[in-house]
Write a protein that holds these residues in place. Sequence first.
Motif, short mmCIF file in Angstrom:
data_model
loop_
_atom_site.label_atom_id
_atom_site.label_comp_id
_atom_site.label_asym_id
_atom_site.label_seq_id
_atom_site.Cartn_x
_atom_site.Cartn_y
_atom_site.Cartn_z
N VAL A 147 39.35 45.68 35.32
CA VAL A 147 39.70 47.05 34.91
C VAL A 147 39.38 48.04 36.01
CG1 VAL A 147 39.05 48.91 33.32
CG2 VAL A 147 39.55 46.63 32.43
N SER A 148 38.20 47.96 36.58
CA SER A 148 37.79 48.91 37.62
C SER A 148 38.68 48.81 38.85
CB SER A 148 36.34 48.67 38.02
OG SER A 148 35.49 48.89 36.93
N SER A 149 38.95 47.61 39.29
CA SER A 149 39.78 47.47 40.50
C SER A 149 41.22 47.88 40.23
CB SER A 149 39.71 46.04 41.06
OG SER A 149 40.19 45.11 40.14
N PHE A 150 41.74 47.61 39.03
CA PHE A 150 43.10 48.04 38.75
C PHE A 150 43.19 49.56 38.61
CE2 PHE A 150 46.77 48.94 35.99
CZ PHE A 150 47.76 48.49 36.86
N ALA A 151 42.21 50.18 37.96
CA ALA A 151 42.21 51.64 37.83
C ALA A 151 42.18 52.30 39.20
CB ALA A 151 41.02 52.10 36.98
N GLU A 152 41.39 51.76 40.11
CA GLU A 152 41.34 52.31 41.47
C GLU A 152 42.64 52.04 42.23
OE1 GLU A 152 39.28 54.48 42.76
OE2 GLU A 152 38.17 54.44 40.87
N THR A 153 43.29 50.94 41.93
CA THR A 153 44.60 50.66 42.51
C THR A 153 45.60 51.73 42.07
OG1 THR A 153 44.21 48.28 42.64
CG2 THR A 153 46.51 48.99 42.58
N VAL A 154 45.57 52.08 40.79
CA VAL A 154 46.46 53.13 40.27
C VAL A 154 46.18 54.45 40.96
CG1 VAL A 154 47.02 54.51 38.21
CG2 VAL A 154 46.86 52.01 38.04
N ARG A 155 44.89 54.79 41.09
CA ARG A 155 44.54 56.05 41.76
C ARG A 155 45.08 56.06 43.20
NH1 ARG A 155 39.53 59.31 41.11
NH2 ARG A 155 38.53 57.46 40.26
N TRP A 156 44.82 55.00 43.94
CA TRP A 156 45.27 54.87 45.33
C TRP A 156 46.79 55.02 45.42
CZ3 TRP A 156 48.47 51.02 47.37
CH2 TRP A 156 48.55 50.96 48.76
N TRP A 157 47.47 54.32 44.54
CA TRP A 157 48.93 54.30 44.55
C TRP A 157 49.52 55.68 44.25
CZ3 TRP A 157 52.22 53.08 39.85
CH2 TRP A 157 53.56 52.94 40.18
N LEU A 158 49.10 56.30 43.18
CA LEU A 158 49.70 57.55 42.75
C LEU A 158 49.28 58.74 43.60
CD1 LEU A 158 49.69 57.12 38.89
CD2 LEU A 158 51.59 56.81 40.47
N LYS A 159 48.09 58.68 44.19
CA LYS A 159 47.64 59.80 45.02
C LYS A 159 48.21 59.74 46.44
CE LYS A 159 43.64 61.76 45.01
NZ LYS A 159 42.21 62.06 45.05
N GLU A 160 48.32 58.54 46.99
CA GLU A 160 48.62 58.43 48.42
C GLU A 160 49.86 57.59 48.78
OE1 GLU A 160 46.75 60.14 50.54
OE2 GLU A 160 45.34 60.77 48.99
N TYR A 161 50.15 56.59 48.00
CA TYR A 161 51.15 55.60 48.43
C TYR A 161 52.21 55.32 47.38
CZ TYR A 161 47.76 54.97 52.10
OH TYR A 161 46.91 55.20 53.15
N SER A 162 52.74 56.36 46.78
CA SER A 162 53.69 56.17 45.69
C SER A 162 55.06 55.65 46.15
CB SER A 162 53.86 57.46 44.89
OG SER A 162 54.29 58.51 45.73
N GLU A 163 55.22 55.46 47.44
CA GLU A 163 56.49 54.89 47.91
C GLU A 163 56.62 53.40 47.57
OE1 GLU A 163 53.76 54.39 51.54
OE2 GLU A 163 54.12 55.95 50.07
N TYR A 164 55.50 52.77 47.22
CA TYR A 164 55.54 51.36 46.82
C TYR A 164 56.03 51.27 45.38
CZ TYR A 164 52.81 50.25 50.97
OH TYR A 164 52.38 50.10 52.26
N SER A 165 56.79 50.24 45.09
CA SER A 165 57.33 50.05 43.74
C SER A 165 56.24 49.48 42.82
CB SER A 165 58.51 49.08 43.78
OG SER A 165 58.03 47.76 44.05
N PRO A 166 56.44 49.61 41.51
CA PRO A 166 55.49 49.00 40.57
C PRO A 166 55.34 47.50 40.80
CG PRO A 166 56.88 50.55 39.42
CD PRO A 166 57.44 50.43 40.82
N GLU A 167 56.43 46.83 41.12
CA GLU A 167 56.38 45.39 41.37
C GLU A 167 55.51 45.07 42.59
OE1 GLU A 167 59.81 46.39 38.90
OE2 GLU A 167 59.20 47.15 40.85
N GLU A 168 55.65 45.89 43.64
CA GLU A 168 54.84 45.67 44.84
C GLU A 168 53.36 45.90 44.56
OE1 GLU A 168 57.48 46.87 48.69
OE2 GLU A 168 57.18 48.47 47.20
N ILE A 169 53.05 46.96 43.82
CA ILE A 169 51.66 47.26 43.51
C ILE A 169 51.05 46.15 42.64
CG2 ILE A 169 50.12 48.86 42.30
CD1 ILE A 169 51.13 49.85 45.06
N SER A 170 51.81 45.66 41.69
CA SER A 170 51.35 44.55 40.86
C SER A 170 51.06 43.33 41.73
CB SER A 170 52.40 44.22 39.80
OG SER A 170 51.96 43.17 38.97
#
Length: 179
Positions: A147-170
């Motif tokens: 949970v903690s690592s995924f929540a931080e992944t979401v934060r990282w993705w949406l704040k800084e790197y939203s050019e990656y697709s949901p599939e790539e982030i997964s």
Amino acid sequence: MDRRQRKTRNAIFQAFTRLLEQKTYSALTVQDIIDEADISRSTFYAHFETKDELLKAMCTDIFDHVFSHEIMSEEHHDFSDKDSLSDHITHILCHLQEKQQTIKGIFSGECGEIFMRYLKEYLYQVFDRQLTDGEVIPKAYRLNHAVSSFAETVRWWLKEYSEYSPEEISRFYFESVDI
């Protein structure tokens, strides 16, 4: 809730989101929200008792569908025939991406921590249904780590790197953790 109430609630949500891009959460007042939404004080209080309740309602509004137990076919994606943890995570990411403008506003200030707390509450339910007790590592530890690592992944993705697709982030997430 009738159509008029939904429209007012949306106006309040949108005003709150715009204001979070300009001010910190602690500097933001109910009067600011009222002015931005162009509503009366009594109208605001008919919907929310405090700005904290407004933030919680926004998070709940975002998360209720995203974390639904039942995955349905939707206009922009279809996970209805998939049931793996990876599929659930990708589905969640698709919805978070759709709401990224609202979420970016929330992340811009100290209310980002409140958002993360609510996000983690929902994530615990998703991961708890999927994880089993391990032989060496207790489920409670694995659950907290996932949970903690995924929540931080979401934060990282949406704040800084939203050019990656949901599939790539997964894919990034599951290649980085062993759950």
